[in-house]
Design an enzyme around this catalytic site. Structure first.
Site, PDB file in Angstrom:
ATOM      1  N   GLU A  28      16.364  26.388  42.399  1.00  0.00           N
ATOM      2  CA  GLU A  28      16.998  26.198  41.451  1.00  0.00           C
ATOM      3  C   GLU A  28      16.564  26.023  40.015  1.00  0.00           C
ATOM      4  OE1 GLU A  28      18.887  22.657  43.159  1.00  0.00           O
ATOM      5  OE2 GLU A  28      19.744  23.551  44.673  1.00  0.00           O
TER       6      GLU A  28
ATOM      7  N   GLU B 254      22.842  29.080  51.973  1.00  0.00           N
ATOM      8  CA  GLU B 254      23.810  27.853  52.507  1.00  0.00           C
ATOM      9  C   GLU B 254      25.001  28.350  52.447  1.00  0.00           C
ATOM     10  OE1 GLU B 254      23.058  24.101  50.304  1.00  0.00           O
ATOM     11  OE2 GLU B 254      20.952  24.687  49.868  1.00  0.00           O
TER      12      GLU B 254
END
Ligand SMILES: *[C@@H]1O[C@H](CO)[C@@H](O)[C@H](O)[C@H]1NC(C)=O
Ligand SMILES: *[C@@H]1O[C@H](CO)[C@@H](O)[C@H](O)[C@H]1NC(C)=O
Length: 434
Positions: free
Chosen positions: A320, A425
């Site tokens: 991230e 995900e």
């Protein structure tokens, strides 16, 4: 020919969209092309412009200022019509983000974005789903009012749900493998043989995250290991778990889960070496001075990558790093890139992922659009030099209502890197038509 205007919103097109008029028996093929190169000349407009009148602006601004004040008719039976938008843009100086934005009765929606450069043309490609009645407008805009933006080869193509499904089927047909089974007895075919086929494992990598709870729960183990071919440990490999106290590394938890997964031939993606979010550092890390942090981080990356070399199929190296910048804020703007380069040296065989959220989700999050993702990826790749091809794209997908044309065109754009793309995900909020 192209047009420009010295404004943040430089060009807009009022659209005439009548959803009920779009049913098309001869389904138009989807145009998968996308370019991430800045080219001397723009490509032709996709779909001949589609709904756009005068898409290459060869007739001045005709269409762009006078076209329609039409009504979108709501079709209850579909989950909305899918619009794919593409254009080529250029700015007068340096670089600037340029977006295609739609205004419909449900509000403004960012449909596509690219980093436009000067002296060459960059493609933007995106999409949106329209499911409400009312007029619509297409804008091209940039936040930097001191640059001029040029636009060319604009296209807007609607697809019905049926057409969209036909593209899906077309792609499946292309990659489908056909198997012919012949039952013989002593070299002769046996007619009316009864054959039953059971799928024992998925041919596609389908996975799910796992956590330490699986270690002492046999029911969970059976359920998990009979379904999935791939996994990622939720928190067990993270730095705060493996080195909660400086210098005291403990890999017993990830080792135990790794052993279980190996017994069941489940591949493990390494998640993660570093997380750029300041809230998820081991608690002894944030107070370190830059030199000390650098030493601790070097130890961490060497330790975990060496430990699991040959056992993981890839690593999220700096998780991230579009939304957060803990390491950049302490070690400078090349912090992530330096870690990726180190990672490439420690393990020469596996892909190194940039793992992010809100890249395929159309949530208006400016931090991690495909354009922003590609910009950061390119920085890291430039830094890595010959190892640039080791990068891989990891996308965390947390959809409310997934916008299929936005997802599809964003994947087209990311795929132009020729790097592997993984959805790391995926969850979808429950809603109608899902
Ligand atoms: C669509 O749904 C709305 C509200 O659910 C309803 O009022 C309308 O009559 C429906 N339109 C059609 C064409 O079925
Ligand atoms: C806007 O563009 C000009 C010209 O390229 C550039 O000098 C300036 O830094 C840009 N401003 C921002 C906020 O990016």
């Amino acid at each position: 020919m192209e047009v420009w205007q010295k404004e943040s919103v430089l060009l807009f097109l009022p659209l005439s969209i009548l959803l009920s008029g779009l049913v098309n028996v001869n389904a138009l093929s989807y145009d998968y092309t996308a370019s991430i190169e800045c080219l001397a000349q723009p490509h032709k407009a996709q779909y001949g412009g589609g709904m756009i009148k005068n898409p290459e602006l060869n007739e001045g601004l005709i269409g762009w200022s006078t076209f329609g004040n039409a009504v979108i008719e709501h079709r209850n039976e579909s989950d909305g019509n899918k619009f794919v938008v593409a254009a080529w843009v250029q700015v007068s100086e340096e670089k600037a983000l340029v977006r295609a934005v739609f205004r419909t009765v449900t509000g403004l929606k960012r449909a596509a974005e690219t980093v436009a450069e000067s002296k060459c043309w960059s493609m933007l490609k995106g999409g949106l789903t329209v499911d409400a009645s009312g007029p619509a407008e297409l804008f091209f805009e940039t936040d930097n009012t001191s640059v001029e933006v040029w636009v060319d080869s604009v296209s807007l193509q609607p697809f019905t749900q049926e057409e969209w499904m036909s593209h899906h089927v077309e792609s499946i047909e292309k990659t489908k493998r056909r198997v012919r089974i012949r039952v013989e007895a002593e070299g002769n075919p046996v007619v009316n043989s009864k054959i039953s086929i059971h799928q024992k494992a998925s041919g596609k990598p389908i996975g799910c995250a796992v956590n330490k709870g699986i270690l002492d729960n046999v029911g969970y183990q059976n359920w998990f290991t009979s379904r999935f071919t791939h996994t990622t440990f939720e928190n067990e490999m993270k730095w705060y778990t493996t080195e909660p106290v400086r210098g005291k590394e403990d890999y017993s938890l990830p080792d135990s889960i790794m052993t279980l997964m190996k017994q069941h031939n489940i591949a493990v993606r390494g998640h993660n070496i570093f997380w750029d979010d300041p809230h998820y550092q081991p608690n002894w890390v944030p107070s370190l001075q830059p030199n000390d942090l650098s030493a601790a981080a070097n130890k961490r990356i060497n330790s975990i990558m060496t430990k699991y070399k040959g056992q993981v199929i890839g690593w999220d190296v700096v998780n991230e790093n579009l939304h957060f910048n803990f390491f950049e804020s302490k070690l400078g703007p090349d912090a992530s890139a330096t870690f990726y380069k180190m990672a490439a040296g420690i393990d020469q065989s596996i892909p190194l992922f940039m793992n992010e959220f809100n890249t395929l989700e159309q949530k208006g999050d400016a931090a991690s659009t495909p354009a922003k993702y590609l910009e950061k990826l390119k920085n890291i790749q430039t830094f890595m030099g010959a190892e640039a091809k080791r990068m891989a794209i990891g996308l965390e997908c947390h959809f409310d209502v997934p916008s299929l044309p936005y997802i599809r065109s964003s994947l087209d754009t990311l795929a132009a890197t020729n790097l592997p793309i993984w959805l790391t995900e995926i969850d979808v909020q429950s809603g109608s038509n899902q």
